[in-house]
Design a protein around this motif. Structure first.
Motif, short mmCIF file in Angstrom:
data_model
loop_
_atom_site.label_atom_id
_atom_site.label_comp_id
_atom_site.label_asym_id
_atom_site.label_seq_id
_atom_site.Cartn_x
_atom_site.Cartn_y
_atom_site.Cartn_z
N LEU A 381 0.85 -1.19 0.00
CA LEU A 381 0.00 0.00 0.00
C LEU A 381 0.88 1.24 0.00
O LEU A 381 1.88 1.31 0.73
N ARG A 382 0.52 2.20 -0.79
CA ARG A 382 1.32 3.42 -0.95
C ARG A 382 1.24 4.29 0.30
O ARG A 382 0.15 4.67 0.72
N PRO A 383 2.39 4.63 0.91
CA PRO A 383 2.36 5.50 2.09
C PRO A 383 2.53 6.97 1.72
O PRO A 383 3.30 7.31 0.81
N LEU A 384 1.80 7.83 2.39
CA LEU A 384 1.96 9.27 2.25
C LEU A 384 2.37 9.79 3.63
O LEU A 384 1.58 9.75 4.59
N ILE A 385 3.61 10.23 3.74
CA ILE A 385 4.20 10.55 5.04
C ILE A 385 4.06 12.04 5.35
O ILE A 385 4.46 12.89 4.56
N HIS A 386 3.47 12.34 6.52
CA HIS A 386 3.42 13.73 6.98
C HIS A 386 4.78 14.09 7.59
O HIS A 386 5.40 13.27 8.30
N ILE A 387 5.24 15.29 7.36
CA ILE A 387 6.49 15.79 7.94
C ILE A 387 6.20 17.11 8.63
O ILE A 387 5.76 18.07 7.99
N THR A 388 6.45 17.17 9.94
CA THR A 388 6.25 18.43 10.66
C THR A 388 7.57 19.15 10.86
O THR A 388 8.64 18.53 10.88
N CYS A 389 7.49 20.45 11.00
CA CYS A 389 8.68 21.27 11.27
C CYS A 389 8.96 21.36 12.77
O CYS A 389 9.98 21.93 13.16
N ARG A 390 8.08 20.84 13.58
CA ARG A 390 8.17 21.00 15.03
C ARG A 390 9.30 20.18 15.65
O ARG A 390 9.98 20.64 16.57
N ASP A 391 9.49 18.95 15.17
CA ASP A 391 10.35 18.01 15.89
C ASP A 391 11.77 17.90 15.38
O ASP A 391 12.60 17.24 16.00
N ARG A 392 12.08 18.50 14.24
CA ARG A 392 13.42 18.34 13.67
C ARG A 392 13.97 19.70 13.26
O ARG A 392 13.26 20.52 12.71
N THR A 416 3.51 22.56 9.36
CA THR A 416 4.27 23.21 10.43
C THR A 416 4.23 22.37 11.70
O THR A 416 5.23 22.18 12.38
N GLY A 417 3.06 21.86 12.05
CA GLY A 417 2.92 20.99 13.21
C GLY A 417 2.35 21.69 14.43
O GLY A 417 2.60 22.87 14.67
N ASP A 418 1.56 20.95 15.22
CA ASP A 418 0.99 21.50 16.45
C ASP A 418 2.10 21.82 17.45
O ASP A 418 3.06 21.06 17.57
N PRO A 419 1.99 22.92 18.18
CA PRO A 419 3.02 23.25 19.18
C PRO A 419 3.06 22.21 20.29
O PRO A 419 2.04 21.57 20.61
N THR A 420 4.21 22.03 20.89
CA THR A 420 4.38 20.98 21.90
C THR A 420 3.49 21.18 23.12
O THR A 420 3.16 20.21 23.81
N LYS A 421 3.10 22.40 23.39
CA LYS A 421 2.31 22.65 24.60
C LYS A 421 0.93 21.99 24.55
O LYS A 421 0.27 21.87 25.57
N PRO A 426 4.39 19.17 27.33
CA PRO A 426 4.30 20.61 27.05
C PRO A 426 5.59 21.37 27.28
O PRO A 426 5.76 22.47 26.77
N GLY A 427 6.54 20.80 28.02
CA GLY A 427 7.81 21.47 28.24
C GLY A 427 8.85 21.17 27.19
O GLY A 427 9.95 21.74 27.21
N ALA A 428 8.52 20.28 26.26
CA ALA A 428 9.48 19.94 25.19
C ALA A 428 9.66 21.12 24.25
O ALA A 428 8.81 22.00 24.14
N SER A 429 10.78 21.12 23.54
CA SER A 429 11.08 22.22 22.62
C SER A 429 10.35 22.03 21.30
O SER A 429 10.30 20.92 20.76
N SER A 430 9.78 23.10 20.79
CA SER A 430 9.27 23.12 19.42
C SER A 430 10.36 23.77 18.56
O SER A 430 10.77 24.89 18.84
N VAL A 431 10.84 23.06 17.56
CA VAL A 431 12.00 23.54 16.81
C VAL A 431 11.63 24.68 15.87
O VAL A 431 12.10 25.80 16.01
N TYR A 432 10.81 24.37 14.89
CA TYR A 432 10.34 25.37 13.93
C TYR A 432 11.48 26.19 13.30
O TYR A 432 11.41 27.42 13.22
N ASP A 433 12.54 25.51 12.87
CA ASP A 433 13.57 26.22 12.09
C ASP A 433 12.96 26.80 10.82
O ASP A 433 13.41 27.83 10.32
#
Length: 618
Positions: A381-392, A416-421, A426-433
């Protein structure tokens, strides 16, 4: 006698080294430029240390003393005071020395050039330049510029405003090249043509790589060469950056820089008075080189091979006929049996692709890339992968794309991705380079065989890039404007948030009729009254109609009937959506894949009888 007069007397001038490195080692971890006002003695003493080490040129402590960078500390209104104090401190330091003071202005743009518009750079640069010139410097040093457009712009401004010597220095991305793939030899020639008196390199890399680059650079006809290497590559120890290169290494490197035609030699990150003393001692009385043999090597003119052959992009089908994709979230726990059962059932239902969110709602789940690869290889089955900017960060995002390419996964959704909070940590870092716009740009650059930094990837990727579209807003035109901007960045197709009214479907259709990029309309079956109320009141970007809330509320005490009602509502929305759009995006709630299997089967039966009536993208 000025700087250029000294060089013309067949001298090799020695510049100072790092300011920030010493301040950092002393325990300062703030805005270094503000110390011109609050800790002037500290700045003055560093200048003295470099002068005593043999420096003929010292730079003002003004690298980041511009409006744009001072704004981070709330100091944007003190540009004049900070720059003025810096020049006065440097002037005071050279009182009893045969040395010059250059006013330093650092680059603003980094790895994301478009993040700062050129007009903003012009305004910021002019303000700082005037402050330095009014205080009476002996020259201007433009240093650490990664973006050639920025440096050419500010150099042109500076050349019109002053006849003082201008030193223009770029930073290497890799040996021989800037980050946009402009060869260093070409960059320095362009700077010389714009009126720079001294052109060269500083920061990022140490002597070894700088010397390797300078081997390919001819001695300028009308300007002079400079080099300000870093001490070494830094390490990160106990929460601090450390440079470990010893000064003896710089003694050896000094004559090599002389042999490459360098006439102004200083230091950048990690260098100390000891490194500058090594340069000064090694070159004392040394005659400069005025001719040299330029090394030529095979440039990266190798044509990047075309992308490997892959299946036609998913979105191409949605341009012509019905296409159904289904989101099945990776599980929060390690057991993936039910997920795999769901993927198989959806494959049997005839969907075109399974989409896998990337830690949706900022909660950790099994890696979507790992599951996507397993689904592709074991189920077909063909995968469509979501990529967020939050975690990397930018490094991780590029590595991730390279890995997807190697796995043969070419369909991605950039978000872009949901914020970590909002998630479990909720204390984790949101990267968003970058945001989704920057990520789309990056992926499209990979499709050209070039990394974000401008490095050659060796081959082209063949990603088709989806982007998110939220139609559940008060002003649909604003949402469509954002959609259009994503198309400008390179988005190939769109996946929408779930829509819960036929009126909204028609509104979206009318607002997007002019857009060629396919839109996969989100349809999500509700499972309970509580589920409906949660989505309506607490999940951003989702609103349900009063009728739907009331219909689900009638079955709040009967889970089975509530689920059936949710399916009935979803089928009604599917009927309306399939009249308008070829692309359908079914969202599986709570791993209840039997619901989306039923909807996919319903849509497949519906499609052949009504395909001629579909209006969007036909």
């Amino acid at each position: 006698m000025g700087i250029l007069d000294s060089i013309k007397q067949d001298k090799i001038l020695i510049a100072d080294g790092a300011m920030g490195t010493l301040l950092y080692s002393y325990g300062s971890d703030c805005c270094f430029e503000e110390l011109n006002l609050s800790q002037p003695n500290q700045i003055y003493n560093i200048h003295q240390a470099y002068l005593n080490a043999g420096a003929n040129i010292i730079q003002t402590n003004t690298y980041a003393a511009n409006y744009h960078k001072l704004e981070r500390y709330g100091l944007q209104d003190q540009v004049k005071e900070i720059n003025g104090a810096a020049v006065r401190l440097a002037r005071k330091a050279v009182t009893n020395h045969d040395a010059f003071v250059v006013g330093t202005i650092g680059g603003i743009r980094g790895i994301k050039p478009q993040a700062t518009p050129i007009e903003e750079i012009k305004r910021t640069f002019r303000e700082q330049l005037y402050c330095l010139l009014l205080e009476g410097v002996d020259g201007i040093l433009l240093e650490t510029f990664y973006d050639l457009e920025e440096l050419e712009t500010v150099l042109s401004i500076a050349r019109k405003e002053t006849t003082l010597p201008i030193i223009s220095q770029v930073s290497l991305q890799e040996v021989g090249f800037m980050q946009n793939r402009v060869p260093i030899s070409e960059a320095l020639s362009r700077l010389e043509a714009l009126g720079a008196d001294i052109v060269g390199l500083n920061c990022r890399l140490g002597p070894y790589h700088m010397l390797s680059t300078l081997e390919e650079v001819a001695i300028p006809k009308h300007a002079y060469l400079s080099a300000y290497p870093n001490a070494s590559l830094p390490s990160y120890v106990d929460g601090k950056l450390q440079y470990e290169s010893d000064a003896d290494y710089f003694t050896e490197a000094a004559l090599s820089f002389r042999d490459q035609g360098v006439r102004l030699l200083g230091g950048c990150c990690g260098t100390t008075p000891a490194h500058i003393e090594a340069f000064s001692t090694a070159l004392k009385g040394a005659a400069p080189v005025t001719e040299k043999k330029v090394k030529t090597r095979e440039r990266m003119t190798v044509v990047t091979p075309p992308a490997k052959k892959t299946a036609p992009p998913l979105f191409e089908k949605a341009k012509k006929e019905q296409s159904i994709i289904v989101e099945l979230d990776p599980p929060r726990k390690l057991n993936t049996d039910r997920f795999m059962q769901g993927a198989q059932a959806l494959k049997d239902a005839g969907i075109d692709a399974i989409t896998l969110a990337d830690n949706s709602l900022a909660s950790p789940r099994v890696c979507n890339t790992a599951l996507g690869s397993i689904v592709k290889s074991e189920i077909g089955l063909r995968p469509l992968i979501h990529i967020t900017c939050r975690d990397r960060n930018l490094i991780g995002l590029q590595s991730h794309l390279m890995g997807l390419h190697q796995l043969g996964i070419h369909d991605v959704l950039a978000v872009t991705g949901d914020p970590t909070k909002v998630g479990d940590f909720p204390g984790a870092s949101s990267v968003y380079d970058v945001t989704s716009f920057g990520l789309i740009d990056m992926i499209k650059q990979f499709n050209q065989g070039i990394s974000l930094s401008g490095k050659d990837l060796g081959e082209r990727t063949s990603f088709s890039v989806g982007a998110a579209f939220n139609p559940n807003v008060r002003l649909i035109d604003k949402a469509v404007e954002r959609l259009e901007k994503k198309i400008e960045s390179g988005a190939d197709y769109f996946i929408s948030q779930p829509v819960f009214s036929e009126e909204k479907l028609m509104e979206v259709y009318q607002a997007t009729r002019h857009i060629d990029a396919p839109i996969y309309i989100g349809i999500m079956p509700l499972t309970s009254s509580q589920n409906a109320n949660f989505l309506h009141h607490e999940v951003p970007g989702i609103k349900l109609t009063k009728d739907i809330l009331e219909a689900m509320g009638k079955h709040k005490d009967d889970p089975k009937q509530a689920s059936q009602e949710g399916l009935t509502i979803a089928k009604g929305l599917l009927d309306a959506a399939l009249e308008l759009f070829n692309g359908i995006y079914l969202i599986t709630p709570f791993m209840r894949y039997e619901l989306t299997v039923e909807l996919a089967t319903y849509a497949k039966k519906y499609g052949p009888f009504h395909s001629s009536r579909r209006m969007h993208n036909v």
